[in-house]
Scaffold this motif. Structure first.
Motif, mmCIF file in Angstrom:
data_model
loop_
_atom_site.group_PDB
_atom_site.id
_atom_site.type_symbol
_atom_site.label_atom_id
_atom_site.label_comp_id
_atom_site.label_asym_id
_atom_site.label_seq_id
_atom_site.Cartn_x
_atom_site.Cartn_y
_atom_site.Cartn_z
ATOM 1 N N VAL A 44 74.712 24.930 21.739
ATOM 2 C CA VAL A 44 73.636 24.232 22.440
ATOM 3 C C VAL A 44 72.586 25.227 22.916
ATOM 4 N N ALA A 45 73.056 26.350 23.496
ATOM 5 C CA ALA A 45 72.113 27.356 23.980
ATOM 6 C C ALA A 45 71.226 27.834 22.842
ATOM 7 N N LEU A 46 71.844 28.077 21.689
ATOM 8 C CA LEU A 46 71.089 28.568 20.545
ATOM 9 C C LEU A 46 70.119 27.505 20.039
ATOM 10 N N VAL A 52 68.688 25.080 21.728
ATOM 11 C CA VAL A 52 67.533 24.975 22.621
ATOM 12 C C VAL A 52 66.597 26.164 22.394
ATOM 13 N N PHE A 53 67.188 27.329 22.176
ATOM 14 C CA PHE A 53 66.384 28.531 21.938
ATOM 15 C C PHE A 53 65.513 28.353 20.696
ATOM 16 N N PHE A 94 64.710 25.516 19.207
ATOM 17 C CA PHE A 94 63.739 24.460 19.473
ATOM 18 C C PHE A 94 62.551 25.027 20.245
ATOM 19 N N GLY A 95 62.844 25.873 21.248
ATOM 20 C CA GLY A 95 61.783 26.475 22.044
ATOM 21 C C GLY A 95 60.869 27.319 21.184
ATOM 22 N N LEU A 96 61.461 28.123 20.316
ATOM 23 C CA LEU A 96 60.644 28.978 19.450
ATOM 24 C C LEU A 96 59.702 28.134 18.610
ATOM 25 N N ASP A 147 58.770 24.899 19.189
ATOM 26 C CA ASP A 147 57.865 24.115 20.014
ATOM 27 C C ASP A 147 56.746 24.962 20.600
ATOM 28 N N LEU A 148 57.040 26.220 20.909
ATOM 29 C CA LEU A 148 56.033 27.052 21.552
ATOM 30 C C LEU A 148 55.185 27.812 20.535
ATOM 31 N N PHE A 182 55.957 29.784 17.886
ATOM 32 C CA PHE A 182 56.280 31.110 17.363
ATOM 33 C C PHE A 182 56.293 30.998 15.849
#
Lengths: 282, 294
Positions: free
Chosen positions: A36-38, A40-41, A43-45, A47-48, A50
């Protein structure tokens, strides 16, 4: 069992079931959390925004900037920078002192062993929390609206945001104090004020002094940045030089900040040691 | 219970009293001197920071007035009389808050990974060579001392406006801060398992993986969660310099005097920080047992 003899796995299995047959939930927990942590990470990359090409271009740009920064050179504005650095240090010292002076009496209200009822404690604690939740830079923006641009707004911003942090730490220090001295003072016929003055203060004052020194140290760092929104100090110069792309001056300013912070660290470390000895501060 | 208290003869008492008075006097002197020095520092600082008490006195009303105004809607009523009007931009703001959280999450994790890779090289007991340790320590120190927002200012120019710069700034600063804390955790680890693993002929990497890592994992995750809390606050101001998140919206509202917006965004930030604090506190309690919060 003699040494050297091979243990029977079945016996071991029976004897230590919690090692061999952990419940499914415990076995699955770690991989799931990691996954899950990975996720979200990643997804963040995405979404933001990168993207490899952007990172490459940026890193190239960063390398170019790094080359332009060398060698650090203040140009003709060294006196201005030194003055700004002095301003920054002044902001840190004054802001922290102001915060400590205001936070101390208020933190008495929030300490359980001073005022046993929760009437004051609860709202005061929430006040500390709320103030701490707002970053120093935001306070600086607010104070600029009130007293205008300049270092004075910075002093007030640091004072307000530290008021929250110091208040919390002070009240915790008081709650950690030994009750015996206070009881002794009461037994000798002292009133509530005497109890605080002669029973509590001698215990907490060294701790508080250590914390204030530590905050002066960490506020030197905060004070370097509040100039970015216009509240005085070396941050103002730094932000300006970055905006006009004077990279040699930028690197010189960063170097100045590093040296100043290291110097303050060293001084406050010595002072702390002199005040409270080798005891670690919270 | 009566206890006889013996009183010393007066000559002896006089000597002891004298010594006591002297000791106290010396301490008083020292305290007085320190107080004077501190007062002098304050005066110098006050001059340096252009502190003007008259300004404060004149404008303090403004401070109170400012809070009065940010809690007043355009139509003159208090904000809480019409919550929908107050939070008119809720959808936009909650999205930006989500971005802020994502920035701090990705930044913290990236910084943690870097710190994780470097801290074994920086810790005194595990570093393979003194020069490696020195170099890594100094670079971590550099990353820690330069404030996140300064990194953001520079990264905004290198990577363009937007959350990417914010994430990288937070990652850079966190890697420095976490690297130091991680190295301290590793330095406190028990070295006997390392000797045991090394005795089997394992390489440095295996020593770290099988002897040190199991001991330090709990400390690492605890510090990372704490850092995440701090970074949420930090990310809320990254927008001030154009590095994404809610800060952009806040700075616009403050500068353009959209008073009720300022209070609405502040309330949302404070509530988010609260929730994150509670959530990470709960998580740390679950993971590492109830430890006192620092």
């Amino acid at each position: 069992m003699k040494s050297g003899e091979k243990p029977d796995p079945r016996v071991l299995r029976e004897r230590y079931p919690h090692v061999f047959e952990r419940p499914m939930s415990a076995r699955v927990a770690t991989p799931v959390v990691l996954f899950v942590a990975l996720a979200v990470f990643v997804f963040g990359l995405v979404d933001l925004d990168f993207s490899p090409s952007r990172m490459l271009a940026g890193l190239g740009q960063l390398g170019w900037i790094g080359r332009l920064m060398l060698p650090p050179d203040p140009g003709a504005s060294l006196p201005i920078y030194l003055q700004a650095l002095g301003e920054t240090l002044s902001i840190a010292v004054l802001g922290t002192t102001l915060a400590a002076c205001v936070a101390f009496p208020v933190s008495l209200l929030a300490a359980r062993n001073v005022i046993p009822s929760a009437i004051f404690r609860f709202p005061v604690r929430r006040l500390f929390d709320t103030i701490r939740g707002v970053d120093t830079l935001i306070w600086a923006l607010v104070w600029i609206n009130v007293v205008g641009l300049g270092p004075f707004a910075g002093v007030l911003a640091i004072a307000v945001s530290d008021f929250g942090a110091l208040g919390k730490l002070f009240s915790e220090a008081m709650e950690g104090a030994d009750r015996k001295q206070v009881e002794g003072v009461r037994a000798a016929g002292g009133n509530a004020l005497h109890e605080i003055r002669f029973g509590l203060l001698p215990q907490v004052l060294p701790v508080i002094a250590g914390q204030v020194l530590y905050f002066i140290e960490s506020n030197t760092r905060s004070a370097t940045i509040i100039g970015i929104v216009g509240a005085g100090g070396i941050g103002l110069q730094l932000a300006e030089q970055i905006r006009v792309l004077e990279w040699q001056k930028v690197s010189f300013l960063i170097l100045m900040i590093l040296v100043a912070v290291a110097a303050i660290d060293w001084i406050s470390g010595k002072l702390r040691f002199a005040i409270i000895g080798r005891r670690a501060i919270a | 219970m009566a206890v006889a208290v013996s009183i010393l003869p007066s000559q002896q008492l006089a000597v002891l009293n004298e010594a006591y008075r002297k000791a106290v006097a010396r301490r008083r002197w020292r305290t007085l001197l320190a107080a004077c020095a501190f007062a002098a520092v304050l005066v110098v600082a006050a001059i340096g920071a252009e502190v003007n008490l008259r300004t404060l006195y004149t404008y303090f009303g403004n401070f109170v007035g400012y809070f009065d105004r940010i809690f007043t809607l355009d139509d003159g009523h208090r904000v809480w009389s019409n919550v929908f009007e107050w939070f008119w931009g809720f959808k936009k703001w909650i999205k930006l808050l989500g971005e802020t959280l994502l920035i701090s999450y990705v930044g913290t994790l990236a910084g943690m990974l870097v710190a994780f890779g470097l801290n074994f090289l920086a810790a005194e007991n595990t570093s393979p060579a003194p020069w490696v340790r020195f170099t890594v320590r100094r670079s971590l120190e550099f990353a820690r001392t330069v404030p996140g927002i300064v990194f953001a200012l520079i990264f905004v120019i290198a990577f363009g406006l937007g959350p990417v710069a914010g994430v990288l700034a937070i990652a850079a600063h966190s890697s420095g801060a976490l690297g130091k804390l991680f190295a301290e955790v590793v330095e406190n680890a028990d070295m006997k398992p390392v000797e045991g693993v090394r005795a089997t002929g394992a390489s440095w990497l295996s020593c770290m993986r099988f002897a040190v890592l199991p001991q330090v994992m709990a400390g690492f995750s605890s510090y990372t969660l704490l850092r995440f809390e701090i970074n949420v606050r930090e990310a809320s101001v990254m927008g001030f310099v154009g590095a994404g998140g809610i800060g952009q919206e806040l700075v616009v509202a403050v500068r353009k005097f959209y008073y009720s917006d300022v209070s609405a965004i502040l309330v949302m930030i404070v509530v988010t920080v609260y929730l994150i604090d509670i959530a990470t506190g709960w998580l740390r309690g679950r993971l590492f047992g109830a430890e006192p919060r620092t």
